[in-house]
Scaffold this motif. Structure first.
Motif, PDB file in Angstrom:
ATOM      1  N   SER A  38       0.807  -1.227   0.000  1.00  0.00           N
ATOM      2  CA  SER A  38       0.000   0.000   0.000  1.00  0.00           C
ATOM      3  C   SER A  38       0.840   1.277   0.000  1.00  0.00           C
ATOM      4  O   SER A  38       0.362   2.327  -0.448  1.00  0.00           O
ATOM      5  CB  SER A  38      -0.952   0.001   1.199  1.00  0.00           C
ATOM      6  N   ASN A  39       2.068   1.213   0.505  1.00  0.00           N
ATOM      7  CA  ASN A  39       2.894   2.417   0.581  1.00  0.00           C
ATOM      8  C   ASN A  39       3.783   2.633  -0.638  1.00  0.00           C
ATOM      9  O   ASN A  39       4.482   3.652  -0.726  1.00  0.00           O
ATOM     10  CB  ASN A  39       3.780   2.365   1.837  1.00  0.00           C
ATOM     11  N   LEU A  40       3.772   1.689  -1.568  1.00  0.00           N
ATOM     12  CA  LEU A  40       4.623   1.815  -2.742  1.00  0.00           C
ATOM     13  C   LEU A  40       4.211   3.012  -3.594  1.00  0.00           C
ATOM     14  O   LEU A  40       3.026   3.267  -3.796  1.00  0.00           O
ATOM     15  CB  LEU A  40       4.558   0.546  -3.593  1.00  0.00           C
ATOM     16  N   ASP A  50      11.903   3.032 -14.118  1.00  0.00           N
ATOM     17  CA  ASP A  50      10.667   3.198 -13.369  1.00  0.00           C
ATOM     18  C   ASP A  50      10.505   2.054 -12.376  1.00  0.00           C
ATOM     19  O   ASP A  50      10.570   0.879 -12.762  1.00  0.00           O
ATOM     20  CB  ASP A  50       9.468   3.226 -14.314  1.00  0.00           C
ATOM     21  N   VAL A  51      10.306   2.392 -11.106  1.00  0.00           N
ATOM     22  CA  VAL A  51      10.132   1.371 -10.072  1.00  0.00           C
ATOM     23  C   VAL A  51       9.007   1.786  -9.138  1.00  0.00           C
ATOM     24  O   VAL A  51       8.639   2.959  -9.066  1.00  0.00           O
ATOM     25  CB  VAL A  51      11.425   1.164  -9.246  1.00  0.00           C
ATOM     26  N   MET A  52       8.462   0.804  -8.444  1.00  0.00           N
ATOM     27  CA  MET A  52       7.548   1.063  -7.341  1.00  0.00           C
ATOM     28  C   MET A  52       8.358   0.876  -6.071  1.00  0.00           C
ATOM     29  O   MET A  52       8.942  -0.196  -5.859  1.00  0.00           O
ATOM     30  CB  MET A  52       6.362   0.101  -7.385  1.00  0.00           C
ATOM     31  N   ARG A  53       8.409   1.918  -5.219  1.00  0.00           N
ATOM     32  CA  ARG A  53       9.345   1.877  -4.099  1.00  0.00           C
ATOM     33  C   ARG A  53       8.770   2.568  -2.868  1.00  0.00           C
ATOM     34  O   ARG A  53       7.966   3.490  -2.968  1.00  0.00           O
ATOM     35  CB  ARG A  53      10.654   2.558  -4.518  1.00  0.00           C
ATOM     36  N   TRP A  54       9.213   2.106  -1.720  1.00  0.00           N
ATOM     37  CA  TRP A  54       8.914   2.769  -0.447  1.00  0.00           C
ATOM     38  C   TRP A  54      10.157   2.729   0.423  1.00  0.00           C
ATOM     39  O   TRP A  54      10.831   1.696   0.513  1.00  0.00           O
ATOM     40  CB  TRP A  54       7.775   2.079   0.291  1.00  0.00           C
ATOM     41  N   ILE A 156       5.803 -13.138 -36.849  1.00  0.00           N
ATOM     42  CA  ILE A 156       6.878 -12.526 -36.074  1.00  0.00           C
ATOM     43  C   ILE A 156       7.653 -13.608 -35.348  1.00  0.00           C
ATOM     44  O   ILE A 156       7.069 -14.485 -34.722  1.00  0.00           O
ATOM     45  CB  ILE A 156       6.310 -11.511 -35.064  1.00  0.00           C
ATOM     46  N   ARG A 157       8.979 -13.539 -35.388  1.00  0.00           N
ATOM     47  CA  ARG A 157       9.801 -14.573 -34.783  1.00  0.00           C
ATOM     48  C   ARG A 157      10.535 -14.107 -33.528  1.00  0.00           C
ATOM     49  O   ARG A 157      10.671 -14.850 -32.575  1.00  0.00           O
ATOM     50  CB  ARG A 157      10.823 -15.089 -35.810  1.00  0.00           C
ATOM     51  N   ASP A 158      11.068 -12.875 -33.540  1.00  0.00           N
ATOM     52  CA  ASP A 158      11.862 -12.411 -32.415  1.00  0.00           C
ATOM     53  C   ASP A 158      11.046 -12.396 -31.130  1.00  0.00           C
ATOM     54  O   ASP A 158       9.853 -12.123 -31.138  1.00  0.00           O
ATOM     55  CB  ASP A 158      12.408 -11.001 -32.677  1.00  0.00           C
ATOM     56  N   GLN A 159      11.726 -12.660 -30.003  1.00  0.00           N
ATOM     57  CA  GLN A 159      11.057 -12.726 -28.711  1.00  0.00           C
ATOM     58  C   GLN A 159      11.742 -11.804 -27.713  1.00  0.00           C
ATOM     59  O   GLN A 159      12.967 -11.791 -27.599  1.00  0.00           O
ATOM     60  CB  GLN A 159      11.113 -14.157 -28.175  1.00  0.00           C
ATOM     61  N   ASP A 160      10.937 -11.014 -27.003  1.00  0.00           N
ATOM     62  CA  ASP A 160      11.435 -10.215 -25.891  1.00  0.00           C
ATOM     63  C   ASP A 160      11.433 -11.081 -24.633  1.00  0.00           C
ATOM     64  O   ASP A 160      10.584 -11.956 -24.477  1.00  0.00           O
ATOM     65  CB  ASP A 160      10.532  -8.999 -25.635  1.00  0.00           C
ATOM     66  N   THR A 161      12.356 -10.818 -23.716  1.00  0.00           N
ATOM     67  CA  THR A 161      12.341 -11.495 -22.422  1.00  0.00           C
ATOM     68  C   THR A 161      12.280 -10.452 -21.319  1.00  0.00           C
ATOM     69  O   THR A 161      12.748  -9.333 -21.493  1.00  0.00           O
ATOM     70  CB  THR A 161      13.596 -12.375 -22.221  1.00  0.00           C
ATOM     71  N   SER A 162      11.667 -10.807 -20.210  1.00  0.00           N
ATOM     72  CA  SER A 162      11.582  -9.872 -19.095  1.00  0.00           C
ATOM     73  C   SER A 162      11.621 -10.627 -17.772  1.00  0.00           C
ATOM     74  O   SER A 162      11.365 -11.831 -17.711  1.00  0.00           O
ATOM     75  CB  SER A 162      10.307  -9.024 -19.179  1.00  0.00           C
ATOM     76  N   LEU A 163      11.945  -9.867 -16.739  1.00  0.00           N
ATOM     77  CA  LEU A 163      12.093 -10.426 -15.399  1.00  0.00           C
ATOM     78  C   LEU A 163      11.516  -9.421 -14.412  1.00  0.00           C
ATOM     79  O   LEU A 163      11.580  -8.214 -14.650  1.00  0.00           O
ATOM     80  CB  LEU A 163      13.577 -10.660 -15.098  1.00  0.00           C
ATOM     81  N   ALA A 164      10.937  -9.905 -13.323  1.00  0.00           N
ATOM     82  CA  ALA A 164      10.409  -9.014 -12.284  1.00  0.00           C
ATOM     83  C   ALA A 164      10.964  -9.433 -10.929  1.00  0.00           C
ATOM     84  O   ALA A 164      11.227 -10.615 -10.682  1.00  0.00           O
ATOM     85  CB  ALA A 164       8.879  -9.056 -12.255  1.00  0.00           C
ATOM     86  N   VAL A 181      10.987  -2.592  -2.740  1.00  0.00           N
ATOM     87  CA  VAL A 181      10.929  -2.178  -4.134  1.00  0.00           C
ATOM     88  C   VAL A 181      10.318  -3.292  -4.972  1.00  0.00           C
ATOM     89  O   VAL A 181      10.482  -4.476  -4.673  1.00  0.00           O
ATOM     90  CB  VAL A 181      12.343  -1.822  -4.661  1.00  0.00           C
ATOM     91  N   VAL A 182       9.590  -2.899  -6.009  1.00  0.00           N
ATOM     92  CA  VAL A 182       9.042  -3.812  -7.006  1.00  0.00           C
ATOM     93  C   VAL A 182       9.397  -3.233  -8.374  1.00  0.00           C
ATOM     94  O   VAL A 182       9.140  -2.056  -8.631  1.00  0.00           O
ATOM     95  CB  VAL A 182       7.510  -3.951  -6.889  1.00  0.00           C
ATOM     96  N   ARG A 183       9.996  -4.043  -9.226  1.00  0.00           N
ATOM     97  CA  ARG A 183      10.354  -3.535 -10.548  1.00  0.00           C
ATOM     98  C   ARG A 183      10.474  -4.676 -11.547  1.00  0.00           C
ATOM     99  O   ARG A 183      10.529  -5.846 -11.167  1.00  0.00           O
ATOM    100  CB  ARG A 183      11.666  -2.750 -10.496  1.00  0.00           C
ATOM    101  N   LYS A 184      10.506  -4.309 -12.818  1.00  0.00           N
ATOM    102  CA  LYS A 184      10.730  -5.298 -13.860  1.00  0.00           C
ATOM    103  C   LYS A 184      11.764  -4.753 -14.832  1.00  0.00           C
ATOM    104  O   LYS A 184      12.068  -3.558 -14.844  1.00  0.00           O
ATOM    105  CB  LYS A 184       9.428  -5.629 -14.596  1.00  0.00           C
ATOM    106  N   GLY A 185      12.318  -5.645 -15.638  1.00  0.00           N
ATOM    107  CA  GLY A 185      13.338  -5.233 -16.578  1.00  0.00           C
ATOM    108  C   GLY A 185      13.420  -6.185 -17.751  1.00  0.00           C
ATOM    109  O   GLY A 185      12.933  -7.316 -17.687  1.00  0.00           O
ATOM    110  N   ALA A 186      14.042  -5.726 -18.820  1.00  0.00           N
ATOM    111  CA  ALA A 186      14.148  -6.510 -20.043  1.00  0.00           C
ATOM    112  C   ALA A 186      15.429  -7.319 -20.063  1.00  0.00           C
ATOM    113  O   ALA A 186      16.496  -6.833 -19.684  1.00  0.00           O
ATOM    114  CB  ALA A 186      14.093  -5.590 -21.256  1.00  0.00           C
ATOM    115  N   GLY A 187      15.301  -8.563 -20.506  1.00  0.00           N
ATOM    116  CA  GLY A 187      16.469  -9.402 -20.718  1.00  0.00           C
ATOM    117  C   GLY A 187      16.897  -9.346 -22.173  1.00  0.00           C
ATOM    118  O   GLY A 187      16.475  -8.472 -22.932  1.00  0.00           O
TER     119      GLY A 187
END
Length: 222
Positions: A38-40, A50-54, A156-164, A181-187
């Motif tokens: 709730s405080n993020l 960009d992150v969600m943080r407290w 479409i063949r190429d694939q994006d990857t991501s991690l949280a 903190v809660v965040r995600k990013g691209a691999g």
């Protein structure tokens, strides 16, 4: 029958279009690893992501004289798949642990456990995915959403990857929460939907996360 056959790919496509707009982890996808979200607030990390943080406004990080990095978790516990095998999941957490320690040791000595003057870092990997560019996730841990039908139709063949990730930071003397903190990013991009995800595909994003955590600590210390 034709309308019914089109319904699923259209639904998947609409989910993709709505999901790509946000740079943050959707609150509906919070894993439950953190006890309270709730405080993020929307913030920028030291690297500009960009992150969600407290952060506890009353915390004095100068009282911490060492840091203990708990072994990172996969939360909720995922089921390995052909796309994301157990070896990849193990490799991600192993590398996350090491890169966190390598980053924090430049700012604080490493402790062997919680205690007075110890900052405890409690990290988790909460999602790993690969998706065909412009479409919905091909496979998400722990939820699988297969968009193979739409992928074949678009060619479409190429694939994006991501991690949280979700991470909590605690005072080792009393287990009090001082930040989270809660965040995600691209691999790394995959060449096609048949390519198996490997831990090395996420090393760059894990490095950035670790460096941002340490830089945030250093900024607070100043």
């Amino acid at each position: 029958m034709q309308l019914k056959a089109l319904a699923v790919p259209l639904c998947v496509l609409s989910l993709a279009l709505s999901g790509c707009a946000s740079k943050y982890v959707d609150p509906a996808q919070y894993s439950g690893f953190l006890k309270d979200y709730s405080n993020l607030k929307e913030e920028k990390s030291p690297s500009g992501a960009d992150v969600m943080r407290w952060i506890d406004p009353k915390v004095d990080v100068r009282k911490f004289t060492s840091v203990y990095v708990e072994p990172s978790q996969l939360y909720p516990k995922p089921q390995p798949t052909e796309k994301i095998p157990q070896s990849t999941l193990n490799g991600i957490t192993t590398y996350y642990d090491q890169t966190l320690k390598n980053a924090f040791v430049k700012a604080l000595p490493l402790a062997t456990g919680p205690g007075p003057g110890v900052l405890v870092v409690r990290p988790a990997i909460t999602a790993a995915s690969a998706k065909t560019k412009g479409l919905a996730p091909y496979e998400v841990i722990p939820i699988a959403l297969v968009a193979a039908g739409v992928s074949a139709a678009t060619g479409i063949r190429d694939q994006d990857t991501s991690l949280a990730t979700e991470a909590a930071f605690l005072d080792g003397s009393n287990n009090k929460l001082v930040a989270q903190v809660v965040r995600k990013g691209a691999g790394a991009d995959l060449e096609n939907s048949d390519q198996v995800l490997q831990a090395k595909d996420f090393k760059a994003v894990l490095d950035v996360w670790a460096q941002d955590m340490v830089k945030s600590y250093q900024q607070l210390k100043k």
